[in-house]
Motif scaffolding. Structure first.
Motif, PDB file in Angstrom:
ATOM      1  N   LYS A 278      -6.227  14.135  -6.496  1.00  0.00           N
ATOM      2  CA  LYS A 278      -6.326  15.625  -7.143  1.00  0.00           C
ATOM      3  C   LYS A 278      -5.732  15.892  -8.306  1.00  0.00           C
ATOM      4  CE  LYS A 278      -6.760  17.412  -2.258  1.00  0.00           C
ATOM      5  NZ  LYS A 278      -6.138  18.148  -1.113  1.00  0.00           N
ATOM      6  N   ILE A 279      -4.453  15.280  -8.601  1.00  0.00           N
ATOM      7  CA  ILE A 279      -3.747  15.680  -9.905  1.00  0.00           C
ATOM      8  C   ILE A 279      -4.609  15.036 -11.028  1.00  0.00           C
ATOM      9  CG2 ILE A 279      -1.887  14.670 -11.436  1.00  0.00           C
ATOM     10  CD1 ILE A 279      -0.194  14.327  -8.672  1.00  0.00           C
ATOM     11  N   PHE A 280      -5.348  13.877 -10.800  1.00  0.00           N
ATOM     12  CA  PHE A 280      -6.341  13.326 -11.900  1.00  0.00           C
ATOM     13  C   PHE A 280      -7.400  14.496 -12.133  1.00  0.00           C
ATOM     14  CE2 PHE A 280      -3.840   9.445 -10.987  1.00  0.00           C
ATOM     15  CZ  PHE A 280      -3.276   9.338 -12.270  1.00  0.00           C
ATOM     16  N   GLU A 281      -7.929  14.601 -11.079  1.00  0.00           N
ATOM     17  CA  GLU A 281      -9.360  15.809 -11.007  1.00  0.00           C
ATOM     18  C   GLU A 281      -8.715  16.865 -11.914  1.00  0.00           C
ATOM     19  OE1 GLU A 281     -10.314  16.145  -7.045  1.00  0.00           O
ATOM     20  OE2 GLU A 281     -11.595  14.504  -6.723  1.00  0.00           O
ATOM     21  N   ARG A 282      -7.656  17.375 -11.611  1.00  0.00           N
ATOM     22  CA  ARG A 282      -7.115  18.788 -12.320  1.00  0.00           C
ATOM     23  C   ARG A 282      -7.028  18.472 -13.731  1.00  0.00           C
ATOM     24  NH1 ARG A 282      -2.444  21.895  -8.830  1.00  0.00           N
ATOM     25  NH2 ARG A 282      -2.850  23.170 -10.635  1.00  0.00           N
ATOM     26  N   LEU A 283      -6.459  17.538 -14.096  1.00  0.00           N
ATOM     27  CA  LEU A 283      -6.261  16.912 -15.457  1.00  0.00           C
ATOM     28  C   LEU A 283      -7.385  16.647 -16.185  1.00  0.00           C
ATOM     29  CD1 LEU A 283      -2.996  14.899 -15.202  1.00  0.00           C
ATOM     30  CD2 LEU A 283      -3.129  17.214 -15.996  1.00  0.00           C
ATOM     31  N   GLY A 284      -8.614  16.116 -15.314  1.00  0.00           N
ATOM     32  CA  GLY A 284      -9.975  16.048 -16.054  1.00  0.00           C
ATOM     33  C   GLY A 284      -9.673  14.452 -16.718  1.00  0.00           C
ATOM     34  N   LEU A 285      -8.882  13.764 -15.935  1.00  0.00           N
ATOM     35  CA  LEU A 285      -8.545  12.363 -16.495  1.00  0.00           C
ATOM     36  C   LEU A 285      -9.071  11.370 -15.492  1.00  0.00           C
ATOM     37  CD1 LEU A 285      -7.042  11.032 -18.833  1.00  0.00           C
ATOM     38  CD2 LEU A 285      -5.121  10.727 -17.362  1.00  0.00           C
ATOM     39  N   PRO A 286     -10.106  10.440 -15.765  1.00  0.00           N
ATOM     40  CA  PRO A 286     -10.814   9.782 -14.862  1.00  0.00           C
ATOM     41  C   PRO A 286     -10.133   8.434 -14.694  1.00  0.00           C
ATOM     42  CG  PRO A 286     -11.867   9.220 -16.867  1.00  0.00           C
ATOM     43  CD  PRO A 286     -10.888  10.471 -17.223  1.00  0.00           C
ATOM     44  N   ALA A 287      -9.037   8.735 -13.999  1.00  0.00           N
ATOM     45  CA  ALA A 287      -8.338   7.280 -13.433  1.00  0.00           C
ATOM     46  C   ALA A 287      -8.730   7.034 -11.996  1.00  0.00           C
ATOM     47  CB  ALA A 287      -6.872   7.658 -13.172  1.00  0.00           C
ATOM     48  N   VAL A 288      -8.701   5.644 -11.981  1.00  0.00           N
ATOM     49  CA  VAL A 288      -9.274   5.079 -10.900  1.00  0.00           C
ATOM     50  C   VAL A 288      -8.205   4.235  -9.898  1.00  0.00           C
ATOM     51  CG1 VAL A 288     -11.712   4.933 -11.587  1.00  0.00           C
ATOM     52  CG2 VAL A 288     -10.118   2.906 -12.099  1.00  0.00           C
ATOM     53  N   PRO A 289      -8.225   4.161  -8.643  1.00  0.00           N
ATOM     54  CA  PRO A 289      -7.268   3.342  -7.933  1.00  0.00           C
ATOM     55  C   PRO A 289      -8.010   1.947  -7.983  1.00  0.00           C
ATOM     56  CG  PRO A 289      -8.418   4.663  -6.438  1.00  0.00           C
ATOM     57  CD  PRO A 289      -9.048   5.098  -7.869  1.00  0.00           C
ATOM     58  N   VAL A 290      -7.018   0.873  -8.101  1.00  0.00           N
ATOM     59  CA  VAL A 290      -7.400  -0.417  -7.964  1.00  0.00           C
ATOM     60  C   VAL A 290      -6.230  -1.247  -7.057  1.00  0.00           C
ATOM     61  CG1 VAL A 290      -8.375  -0.358 -10.171  1.00  0.00           C
ATOM     62  CG2 VAL A 290      -6.109  -1.194  -9.989  1.00  0.00           C
ATOM     63  N   ALA A 291      -6.768  -2.094  -6.259  1.00  0.00           N
ATOM     64  CA  ALA A 291      -5.801  -2.845  -5.561  1.00  0.00           C
ATOM     65  C   ALA A 291      -4.948  -3.759  -6.530  1.00  0.00           C
ATOM     66  CB  ALA A 291      -6.492  -4.098  -4.827  1.00  0.00           C
ATOM     67  N   ALA A 292      -3.672  -3.798  -6.282  1.00  0.00           N
ATOM     68  CA  ALA A 292      -2.491  -4.327  -7.342  1.00  0.00           C
ATOM     69  C   ALA A 292      -1.841  -5.194  -6.282  1.00  0.00           C
ATOM     70  CB  ALA A 292      -1.716  -3.082  -7.570  1.00  0.00           C
ATOM     71  N   ASP A 293      -1.151  -6.306  -7.210  1.00  0.00           N
ATOM     72  CA  ASP A 293       0.059  -6.946  -6.589  1.00  0.00           C
ATOM     73  C   ASP A 293       1.294  -6.029  -6.346  1.00  0.00           C
ATOM     74  OD1 ASP A 293       0.998  -9.901  -6.021  1.00  0.00           O
ATOM     75  OD2 ASP A 293       2.384  -9.198  -7.573  1.00  0.00           O
ATOM     76  N   ASN A 294       2.070  -6.384  -5.361  1.00  0.00           N
ATOM     77  CA  ASN A 294       3.169  -5.841  -4.857  1.00  0.00           C
ATOM     78  C   ASN A 294       4.243  -6.111  -5.735  1.00  0.00           C
ATOM     79  OD1 ASN A 294       1.651  -4.595  -2.707  1.00  0.00           O
ATOM     80  ND2 ASN A 294       2.609  -5.991  -1.408  1.00  0.00           N
ATOM     81  N   GLY A 295       4.385  -7.131  -6.334  1.00  0.00           N
ATOM     82  CA  GLY A 295       5.330  -7.860  -7.273  1.00  0.00           C
ATOM     83  C   GLY A 295       6.598  -7.864  -6.571  1.00  0.00           C
ATOM     84  N   ALA A 296       7.881  -7.180  -7.389  1.00  0.00           N
ATOM     85  CA  ALA A 296       9.178  -7.321  -6.839  1.00  0.00           C
ATOM     86  C   ALA A 296       9.423  -6.307  -5.700  1.00  0.00           C
ATOM     87  CB  ALA A 296      10.025  -7.321  -8.055  1.00  0.00           C
ATOM     88  N   MET A 297       8.472  -5.311  -5.871  1.00  0.00           N
ATOM     89  CA  MET A 297       8.697  -4.086  -4.726  1.00  0.00           C
ATOM     90  C   MET A 297       8.453  -4.758  -3.488  1.00  0.00           C
ATOM     91  SD  MET A 297       9.715  -1.563  -6.503  1.00  0.00           S
ATOM     92  CE  MET A 297       9.286  -0.122  -5.557  1.00  0.00           C
ATOM     93  N   GLY A 298       7.826  -5.766  -3.273  1.00  0.00           N
ATOM     94  CA  GLY A 298       7.361  -6.130  -1.807  1.00  0.00           C
ATOM     95  C   GLY A 298       6.432  -5.246  -1.189  1.00  0.00           C
ATOM     96  N   GLY A 299       6.334  -5.324   0.346  1.00  0.00           N
ATOM     97  CA  GLY A 299       5.566  -4.427   1.040  1.00  0.00           C
ATOM     98  C   GLY A 299       4.278  -5.040   1.247  1.00  0.00           C
ATOM     99  N   SER A 300       3.523  -4.154   2.088  1.00  0.00           N
ATOM    100  CA  SER A 300       2.114  -4.656   2.684  1.00  0.00           C
ATOM    101  C   SER A 300       0.972  -4.289   1.878  1.00  0.00           C
ATOM    102  CB  SER A 300       2.066  -4.198   4.120  1.00  0.00           C
ATOM    103  OG  SER A 300       2.016  -2.904   4.217  1.00  0.00           O
ATOM    104  N   ALA A 301       1.319  -3.192   1.152  1.00  0.00           N
ATOM    105  CA  ALA A 301       0.043  -2.663   0.353  1.00  0.00           C
ATOM    106  C   ALA A 301       0.482  -1.909  -0.976  1.00  0.00           C
ATOM    107  CB  ALA A 301      -0.654  -1.562   1.132  1.00  0.00           C
ATOM    108  N   SER A 302      -0.565  -2.044  -2.078  1.00  0.00           N
ATOM    109  CA  SER A 302      -0.421  -1.476  -3.164  1.00  0.00           C
ATOM    110  C   SER A 302      -1.445  -1.297  -3.948  1.00  0.00           C
ATOM    111  CB  SER A 302       0.757  -2.709  -4.022  1.00  0.00           C
ATOM    112  OG  SER A 302       0.957  -2.086  -5.363  1.00  0.00           O
ATOM    113  N   GLU A 303      -1.459  -0.004  -4.617  1.00  0.00           N
ATOM    114  CA  GLU A 303      -2.665   0.444  -5.451  1.00  0.00           C
ATOM    115  C   GLU A 303      -2.179   0.947  -6.789  1.00  0.00           C
ATOM    116  OE1 GLU A 303      -6.356   1.945  -3.209  1.00  0.00           O
ATOM    117  OE2 GLU A 303      -4.434   2.586  -2.194  1.00  0.00           O
TER     118      GLU A 303
END
Length: 619
Positions: A203-228
């Motif tokens: 919603k933030i990107f829609e309000r800004l009119g900025l076509p950002a897209v979510p992509v799967a990402a590596d968790n890196g040093a943060m760890g965890g089970s999911a990351s985008e």
């Protein structure tokens, strides 16, 4: 209150800053929104603060809409929480560590006069991120499952000791970030918090009119089970991601290869060592193989060779550990991609760096013969790997599976092995994703061939799991009265990066073109021409527009040429430019759309209603 250019703290520039390479850096400085204070550090001027404040407000509204509550931490933080999490060391040189007057001193050598030279040990840091502090705050205040789930956030300045600050606001040492954190008892609640943040970002990107897209990402040093990651597709972006027609999207660091099926090698002929002088590159090796050892079915290609690349893992404490990565000879190693996964494979924790091995690294490992490195000295005497005579970890690309046959180095000068069979003649210590992802590679979900694109990272969301709550002992009593470790999520949004990305997405050769949602004003009013009646009419129009609820930048400078005024109006980038000038004799003002360049004459008497309607439509 009307913003008058005759009094505004502003100085526009006709020329680009000498150190600026990207459009956002050039234009934000030229238009007087920011000013360089030091490499990677910028001063915000009045118009810049106006845009920044509006962008922050959009972020704040969408975070509040999902029930998140705002807090604010200091930027100067104590050392102890980061020692407890291990990140005081694993951040390496990436953070600013500072002492205070009570820090212990130790001797580091002698001064020129022979006296001891001492320094104070750092016991604070300038915050690069706040996971530890959020965790400890919740631990301090909450103790029951009844208090959770909880979402809290801040919009705060962060600091990273960026080795090569560049591209203006896109890669700096000081930047503004929204970071939020979710605290939940159950994984179900944690998933709901993650999903809510994901939708808020969209919603933030829609309000800004900025076509950002979510992509799967590596968790890196943060760890965890999911990351985008949320990336704005842009040629100047430092991140590379892939997408398929079927909808798969991922940062290249998170892409998994589609390996071939293992091959039955029971009837494979024995490998042979051949004399191959002067073949220390893949190209010369392929030429020699076709000339001296031709195949009957086809020519040898680089894809038939096994290239063994020596890399050095630099730990957060500066130690160097050599490893070898085996990849098909028609592929190149992507050090950044390999860096994301090699730590676990070689037993190094934290935010390591991966480099191509230096001459000194090779000299320290004489078993590695440059240009002729292979996984086996002979058919049954491996030299690489934890079980081999060198002890150097040997890692391979997923395409190297049991039964595949290769031409590769024999670990002797001017010699290569032909027909070396994976799984029969050599083994490996681990498989890692390390090669450059190419257009046409298959998507791991079967959704078609991949295309590579560049993008600017603007947000990153993580399912952290329970790492930070475990190391910092964040527990609450569950409904059965038993202690349970809290699940966490972490969600970052680069506010200043998003502002720069907006300029990258919205500019032309004349200047910035702000979206109405964040523009420093609704109307840029220009008075130009001779005669007091022009300035009197413009002054009244400015007041009427402000009274109607519109924000106005009024160029009331009396001794500035029309060309300079129009140039500044286009450079500053307000969505609507209104000119009170020669058309006034006919009772008209000129209304110009900054984006399209279209200009329309509007009767002065109707200008307020016309511009009010137009501004509402732009939002």
């Amino acid at each position: 209150m009307i913003t008058r250019l005759s009094h505004l703290f502003l100085r526009t520039l006709r020329d680009d800053p000498v150190d600026a390479e990207v459009a956002s850096h050039k234009l934000l400085v030229r238009a007087g929104y920011i000013r360089r204070a030091a490499p990677g550090i910028y001063t915000w001027l009045p118009l810049g603060l106006s845009v920044l404040g509006k962008l922050e407000q959009i972020v704040r509204e969408e975070m509040n809409a999902i029930g998140a509550q705002e807090v604010h931490f200091p930027a100067l933080l104590p050392k102890e929480p980061y020692e407890a999490s291990g990140r005081w060391e694993t951040y390496g040189d990436g953070i600013f560590r500072v002492p205070d007057r009570k820090s212990p001193e130790h001797t580091v050598g002698k001064n020129e006069d022979g006296t001891e030279k001492t320094i104070r040990e750092p016991n604070y840091l300038l915050a690069p991120t706040h996971e530890e502090m959020f965790t400890l705050l919740v631990k301090d205040l909450y103790s029951s499952y009844k208090d959770l789930p909880l979402n809290i956030y801040q919009i705060q300045t962060k600091y990273r000791d960026e080795a090569r600050p560049r591209a203006g606001l896109l890669r700096g040492r000081e930047f503004i970030m929204k970071d939020s954190y979710s605290f939940c008892v159950t994984d179900v609640d944690q998933q709901a918090a993650y999903d809510a943040h994901r939708e808020a970002y969209i919603k933030i990107f829609e309000r800004l009119g900025l076509p950002a897209v979510p992509v799967a990402a590596d968790n890196g040093a943060m760890g965890g089970s999911a990351s985008e990651e949320f990336l704005y597709p842009c040629d100047i972006g430092e991140d590379t991601f892939v997408e398929s027609d079927g909808g798969y999207r991922a940062n290249v660091e998170a892409v998994t290869s589609v390996p071939p099926e293992p091959i039955d090698y029971s009837s494979a002929p024995a490998a042979e060592v051949h004399h191959t002088p002067g073949t220390d590159t893949i190209a010369t090796l392929v030429d020699a193989a076709n000339a001296d050892h031709p195949r009957e079915d086809r020519e040898w290609t680089a894809a038939d060779t096994l290239k063994n690349v020596v890399v050095t893992v630099v730990t957060p404490t500066g130690d160097r550990k050599v490893a070898v990565i085996g990849v098909p000879g028609d592929r190149d190693v992507d050090l950044k991609r390999a860096e994301a996964t090699i730590g676990a494979a070689v037993g190094v924790e934290g935010e390591l760096q991966l480099e191509a091995a230096t001459s000194a690294d090779l000299a320290a490992n004489p078993g590695l013969v440059r240009g002729y490195i292979g996984p086996g000295l002979s058919l049954d005497e491996p030299v690489l790997g934890t079980e081999g005579s060198t002890g150097i970890p040997y890692l391979v690309d997923p395409r190297i599976v049991s039964g595949t046959r290769w031409i590769t180095g024999a670990n002797e000068q001017d010699k290569h092995v032909f027909g070396l069979v994976a799984g029969r003649d050599f083994t490996w210590d681990g498989t890692i994703e390390s090669v450059v992802v190419r257009d046409g590679d298959p998507a791991p979900d079967g959704s078609g061939p991949l295309r590579t694109r560049r993008g600017i990272e603007l947000g990153h969301i993580f399912m952290l799991g329970r790492y930070f709550s475990e190391v910092l002992d964040l527990k609450v009593l569950d409904e059965n009265g038993k202690q349970t470790t809290v699940a966490m999520g972490s969600y970052g949004f680069g506010v200043t990066r998003a502002l720069a990305a907006l300029v990258e997405a919205n500019h032309d050769d004349k200047g910035i073109i702000w979206p109405a949602a964040v523009a420093p004003a609704d109307i840029h009013l220009v008075a130009t021409g001779k005669g007091e009646e022009i300035y009197e009419a413009a002054e009244k129009l400015a007041g009427d527009l402000e009274a109607a609820g519109l924000n106005v930048i009024y160029d009331d400078r009396p001794k500035v040429s029309p060309g300079v005024k129009f140039g500044d109006a286009e450079l500053l980038g307000v969505p609507t430019i209104v000119v009170v000038g020669r058309g006034l004799k006919d009772g008209n003002v000129e209304v110009k759309d900054r984006r399209s360049g279209e200009a329309t004459d509007v009767p002065l008497a109707e200008a307020v209603n016309h511009l009010t309607t137009r501004s509402q439509e732009l939002l």
